[in-house]
Write a protein that holds these residues in place. Structure first.
Motif, short mmCIF file in Angstrom:
data_model
loop_
_atom_site.label_atom_id
_atom_site.label_comp_id
_atom_site.label_asym_id
_atom_site.label_seq_id
_atom_site.Cartn_x
_atom_site.Cartn_y
_atom_site.Cartn_z
N LYS A 137 0.82 -1.22 0.00
CA LYS A 137 0.00 0.00 0.00
C LYS A 137 0.86 1.27 0.00
N GLY A 138 2.17 1.11 -0.03
CA GLY A 138 3.05 2.28 -0.06
C GLY A 138 3.47 2.79 1.30
N VAL A 139 3.16 2.04 2.35
CA VAL A 139 3.55 2.45 3.71
C VAL A 139 5.00 2.02 3.93
N ARG A 140 5.82 2.94 4.41
CA ARG A 140 7.21 2.62 4.77
C ARG A 140 7.24 2.18 6.22
N LEU A 141 8.09 1.21 6.54
CA LEU A 141 8.25 0.73 7.90
C LEU A 141 9.70 0.88 8.30
N SER A 142 9.93 1.44 9.47
CA SER A 142 11.28 1.62 9.98
C SER A 142 11.38 1.03 11.37
N LEU A 143 12.43 0.27 11.59
CA LEU A 143 12.71 -0.27 12.91
C LEU A 143 13.29 0.85 13.76
N ILE A 144 12.88 0.92 15.03
CA ILE A 144 13.43 1.89 15.96
C ILE A 144 13.58 1.16 17.29
N THR A 145 14.83 1.04 17.74
CA THR A 145 15.11 0.17 18.88
C THR A 145 16.33 0.63 19.66
N GLY A 146 16.44 0.13 20.86
CA GLY A 146 17.64 0.33 21.66
C GLY A 146 18.71 -0.69 21.32
N ARG A 147 18.34 -1.72 20.59
CA ARG A 147 19.29 -2.77 20.22
C ARG A 147 20.31 -2.27 19.20
N PRO A 148 21.49 -2.92 19.15
CA PRO A 148 22.46 -2.56 18.11
C PRO A 148 22.00 -3.04 16.72
N GLY A 149 22.50 -2.39 15.70
CA GLY A 149 22.10 -2.68 14.32
C GLY A 149 22.90 -3.79 13.67
N GLY B 27 23.13 -8.49 13.37
CA GLY B 27 22.55 -9.79 13.67
C GLY B 27 21.06 -9.85 13.40
N GLU B 28 20.36 -10.48 14.32
CA GLU B 28 18.93 -10.70 14.21
C GLU B 28 18.16 -9.39 14.04
N THR B 29 18.57 -8.36 14.76
CA THR B 29 17.87 -7.07 14.71
C THR B 29 18.02 -6.43 13.34
N LEU B 30 19.21 -6.50 12.77
CA LEU B 30 19.41 -5.99 11.41
C LEU B 30 18.56 -6.78 10.43
N GLY B 31 18.41 -8.07 10.66
CA GLY B 31 17.54 -8.90 9.83
C GLY B 31 16.08 -8.44 9.88
N TYR B 32 15.61 -8.06 11.07
CA TYR B 32 14.25 -7.53 11.19
C TYR B 32 14.10 -6.26 10.36
N ALA B 33 15.09 -5.38 10.45
CA ALA B 33 15.05 -4.12 9.70
C ALA B 33 14.99 -4.41 8.20
N ARG B 34 15.81 -5.34 7.75
CA ARG B 34 15.81 -5.68 6.32
C ARG B 34 14.46 -6.22 5.87
N ARG B 35 13.79 -6.99 6.73
CA ARG B 35 12.47 -7.53 6.36
C ARG B 35 11.41 -6.43 6.37
N LEU B 36 11.53 -5.47 7.28
CA LEU B 36 10.56 -4.38 7.32
C LEU B 36 10.70 -3.48 6.09
N ASP B 37 11.92 -3.12 5.74
CA ASP B 37 12.16 -2.27 4.57
C ASP B 37 13.64 -2.39 4.19
N PRO B 38 13.93 -3.18 3.16
CA PRO B 38 15.32 -3.45 2.80
C PRO B 38 16.09 -2.24 2.26
N THR B 39 15.40 -1.15 1.95
CA THR B 39 16.10 0.05 1.47
C THR B 39 15.83 1.25 2.37
N GLY B 40 15.21 1.01 3.52
CA GLY B 40 14.78 2.13 4.37
C GLY B 40 15.82 2.58 5.37
N LEU B 41 15.42 3.56 6.15
CA LEU B 41 16.21 4.07 7.27
C LEU B 41 15.71 3.40 8.53
#
Length: 109
Positions: free
Chosen positions: A38-50, A52-66
């Motif tokens: 639908k054109g909605v951008r998703l960005s991860l925002i966390t206290g975790r470091p960028g 491993g697993e957390t970077l993987g979540y970010a890539r699944r949410l938006d592989p080209t996003g911030l």
């Protein structure tokens, strides 16, 4: 609205939001794909470091996003390889000297 969402960006926390006690619920990823369609951008925002697993979540949410890690200390643009040179910061700001001195004082305590 003609099928266009008024929401353009969703910020997603990790612990207790995206990830529950049993990990990421299976219903999450199809819904992420539906929002992205639908054109909605998703960005991860966390206290975790960028990484491993957390970077993987970010890539699944938006592989080209911030995505925001370490409580705002790190913002990665996944359109660039965040772990390969040259890493280009999205935003760089010096810590005020007073804040740095206070952090040192607290760390020593």
């Amino acid at each position: 609205m003609g099928g266009h969402s008024a929401v353009k960006l969703v910020l997603v926390d990790v612990d207790g939001t995206l990830v529950g006690k049993d990990g990421v619920p299976p219903c999450v990823w199809p819904r992420v794909e539906a929002l992205r369609a639908k054109g909605v951008r998703l960005s991860l925002i966390t206290g975790r470091p960028g990484r491993g697993e957390t970077l993987g979540y970010a890539r699944r949410l938006d592989p080209t996003g911030l995505h925001v890690f370490e409580s705002g200390a790190v913002v990665l643009a996944l359109s660039q390889d965040p772990h390969g040179p040259p890493a280009t910061p999205v935003h760089l700001a010096a810590l005020l000297e007073e804040a740095a001195q206070e952090a040192i004082r607290l760390a020593r305590r």
